[in-house]
Motif scaffolding. Structure first.
Motif, mmCIF file in Angstrom:
data_model
loop_
_atom_site.group_PDB
_atom_site.id
_atom_site.type_symbol
_atom_site.label_atom_id
_atom_site.label_comp_id
_atom_site.label_asym_id
_atom_site.label_seq_id
_atom_site.Cartn_x
_atom_site.Cartn_y
_atom_site.Cartn_z
ATOM 1 N N ALA A 188 0.800 -1.231 0.000
ATOM 2 C CA ALA A 188 0.000 0.000 0.000
ATOM 3 C C ALA A 188 0.833 1.281 0.000
ATOM 4 C CB ALA A 188 -0.966 -0.012 1.185
ATOM 5 N N PRO A 189 2.007 1.341 0.672
ATOM 6 C CA PRO A 189 2.770 2.604 0.681
ATOM 7 C C PRO A 189 3.396 2.968 -0.661
ATOM 8 C CG PRO A 189 3.425 1.183 2.519
ATOM 9 C CD PRO A 189 2.610 0.348 1.586
ATOM 10 N N ILE A 190 3.520 2.038 -1.597
ATOM 11 C CA ILE A 190 4.313 2.278 -2.813
ATOM 12 C C ILE A 190 3.857 3.515 -3.581
ATOM 13 C CG2 ILE A 190 4.920 1.343 -5.077
ATOM 14 C CD1 ILE A 190 5.121 -1.409 -3.803
ATOM 15 N N PRO A 191 2.561 3.666 -3.932
ATOM 16 C CA PRO A 191 2.177 4.847 -4.723
ATOM 17 C C PRO A 191 2.314 6.163 -3.969
ATOM 18 C CG PRO A 191 0.234 3.601 -4.080
ATOM 19 C CD PRO A 191 1.425 2.765 -3.726
ATOM 20 N N LEU A 192 2.372 6.097 -2.628
ATOM 21 C CA LEU A 192 2.473 7.324 -1.838
ATOM 22 C C LEU A 192 3.860 7.943 -1.881
ATOM 23 C CD1 LEU A 192 0.452 6.214 1.324
ATOM 24 C CD2 LEU A 192 -0.333 7.670 -0.549
ATOM 25 N N MET A 193 4.859 7.231 -2.421
ATOM 26 C CA MET A 193 6.217 7.763 -2.447
ATOM 27 C C MET A 193 6.282 9.103 -3.182
ATOM 28 S SD MET A 193 9.738 6.076 -3.947
ATOM 29 C CE MET A 193 10.138 5.113 -2.503
ATOM 30 N N LYS A 194 5.552 9.215 -4.289
ATOM 31 C CA LYS A 194 5.558 10.463 -5.051
ATOM 32 C C LYS A 194 4.386 11.375 -4.695
ATOM 33 C CE LYS A 194 8.271 11.356 -7.419
ATOM 34 N NZ LYS A 194 9.611 11.921 -7.110
ATOM 35 N N ILE A 195 3.320 10.817 -4.151
ATOM 36 C CA ILE A 195 2.152 11.633 -3.794
ATOM 37 C C ILE A 195 2.442 12.453 -2.544
ATOM 38 C CG2 ILE A 195 -0.268 11.548 -3.073
ATOM 39 C CD1 ILE A 195 -0.539 8.971 -4.714
#
Length: 492
Positions: free
Chosen positions: A114-121
């Motif tokens: 779950a954390p993966i897409p939040l790296m750039k967001i």
């Protein structure tokens, strides 16, 4: 003793045959084909391949978010994650014993990725969710229980080795691919690709992975309660103290995995900043180490288990780990790191061998609980190890001074926080501490019995085949069962 072994093999075969009959006669397993080790292998590969892609962007985002004391903050973030993993692993394992493996594979993979897409967001949310995802970051616990459901005792060491080798295989190419894409197309593309692979993993579990624990083989139905004793991680630790063999195994796991977890969190920074590896060399190092680990955990592990036995394989793996940590601690030349990396690949046989000896001696309906306990201790080490290494690096003033230095920086001399103090920097102590910790682990492992017991505990098969009935009485008998060892007779 020979008759008891034959009886135990026949019992294991009958359990596996019963599971296959139930799957065929009791409805669809809701997946593609019958449950197999290859389903578990694909799940592990996709999950860690997605995270391997983020090796390069991770360092720059970490430093941009925490420009001061980067190593220390990295350790604290993983410390919270590891602590939550330790607290939740027994509950996840116990629930999977009752409700089946597939639903919990889906749950653990989803929240781990779950954390993966939040790296750039939002980097702050990214690190916050990484910490909180530790509640479900116990995929290996469910995977090992899944494998135990579908393999016979003599096959499990090879199967566990294959699963562990898949973890190494996922790191053979993913960091290099991530570094190349980041250098040429930017970090955003890497994050998008990693997110897509994580979604592919979730879809694979939903569509292709069959349930390995049919409902008729489970000790309870969906409506049955789970006692607090099963969910309490400290209850598991209290059981550890009541079974001398489990205690020895858990201490061995803790002392050996503590430095390994710390090494994973900081070693590539160490190569880049202290040994002066280029980004291409670091990617090549990871690939070679991964290939050697695959060979060690498949071919070499199977040969060692057949020739020298389970216990001696564990001891040999710990010996290799001591050697490679000491080499990392004292080594200062690139060729020394390459040589130590080859030794590190051989040390990767330890955990599959430990998982095999645990699985071999646990009741059929307790695989999730026991593997969850071992994984929980590894989760605790995954928190304490990075925090410990980060603190030691902090004490010796090893710090990132340029956010691009780990992977994108020029191939120039190392970038230390205080260049004038370069001669005073001693980067080796964390690894030397790790070597001492593994030495203690080796001494403890010497007392693990090779053959824990002649067979399953009396009544184990009866409890397994009449699971719903026995489980319904477990709350009343919890006091007595709390004193019952998780494994079989553990006399040395």
């Amino acid at each position: 003793m020979t008759g008891e072994k034959k009886k135990k093999k026949r019992l294991n075969r009958s359990i596996l045959l019963a599971k296959k009959i139930i799957i065929k006669d009791g409805g669809s397993p809701q997946g593609i084909g019958e449950p197999s080790v290859y389903h578990a292998v694909v799940v592990i590969f996709l999950e860690f391949f997605a995270w391997g892609l983020l090796t390069t962007p991770m360092f720059s985002v970490l430093h941009e978010t925490f420009p001061q004391h980067t190593f220390l903050m990295n350790g604290l973030i993983h410390g919270v994650k590891g602590l939550l993993s330790f607290l939740s692993a027994p509950l996840i394992g116990a629930l999977s014993d009752v409700w089946g493996r597939k639903s919990f594979l889906l749950l653990t993979v989803f929240f781990t990725c779950a954390p993966i897409p939040l790296m750039k967001i939002s980097p702050w949310w990214y690190f916050a969710v990484i910490s909180m995802s530790g509640v479900f970051a116990v995929t290996f616990s469910v995977i090992f229980a899944y494998v135990a459901d579908i393999t016979q005792e003599h096959e499990r060491s090879t199967a566990y080795g294959l699963v562990s080798a898949t973890f190494a295989a996922s790191l053979v190419t993913s960091p290099a691919i991530g570094a190349y894409l980041s250098e040429n197309y930017g970090d955003t593309l890497v994050v998008i690709l990693a997110t897509a692979i994580a979604l592919l993993d979730i879809c694979f579990i939903l569509v292709a992975v069959p349930e390995s624990l049919p409902e008729k083989m489970r000790p309870a139905s969906w409506g049955a309660p789970i006692s607090w004793e099963q969910a309490d991680p400290f209850a598991s630790l209290r059981k550890v103290g009541q079974d001398s063999t489990v205690l020895l195994i858990c201490i061995t796991v803790f002392l050996s995995y503590l430095p390994e977890a710390g090494q994973y969190s900081s070693f590539f920074l160490y190569l880049r900043q202290v040994i002066r590896f280029s980004s291409e060399t670091v990617a090549a190092f990871i690939a070679v180490l991964g290939i050697l680990s695959i060979l060690a955990q498949t071919v070499v592990l199977g040969i060692l288990m057949r020739s020298i036995g389970n216990k001696n394989t564990i001891l040999l793996g710990l010996g290799f780990q001591i050697l490679q940590l000491a080499w990392y601690g004292f080594g200062s030349q690139p060729w020394m790191m390459w040589a130590a990396g080859a030794v590190a690949a051989m040390s990767s046989i330890t955990f599959p061998a430990i998982s095999a000896i645990v699985s071999r001696n646990a009741d059929p309906d307790q695989q999730g609980v026991v593997q969850g306990m071992i994984t929980g201790i590894r989760g605790l080490c995954s928190g304490l190890g990075p925090a410990l290494y980060g603190f030691v690096f902090y004490l010796f003033h090893v710090e990132l001074s340029d956010p691009d230095s780990p992977e994108k920086g020029p191939k120039s001399p190392q970038s230390l926080a205080n260049p004038t103090d370069e001669s005073a920097i001693i980067p080796g102590p964390p690894f030397l501490f790790g070597a001492c910790s593994v030495l203690l682990s080796l001494l403890v492992a010497l007392f693990i019995p090779e053959h824990i017991g002649p067979g399953l505990r009396p009544g184990a098969y009866k409890k397994h085949s009449n699971g719903a009935q026995s489980h319904s009485h477990s709350p009343q008998g919890s006091g007595a069962e709390g004193k019952e060892p998780l494994l079989e007779d553990s006399s040395v």
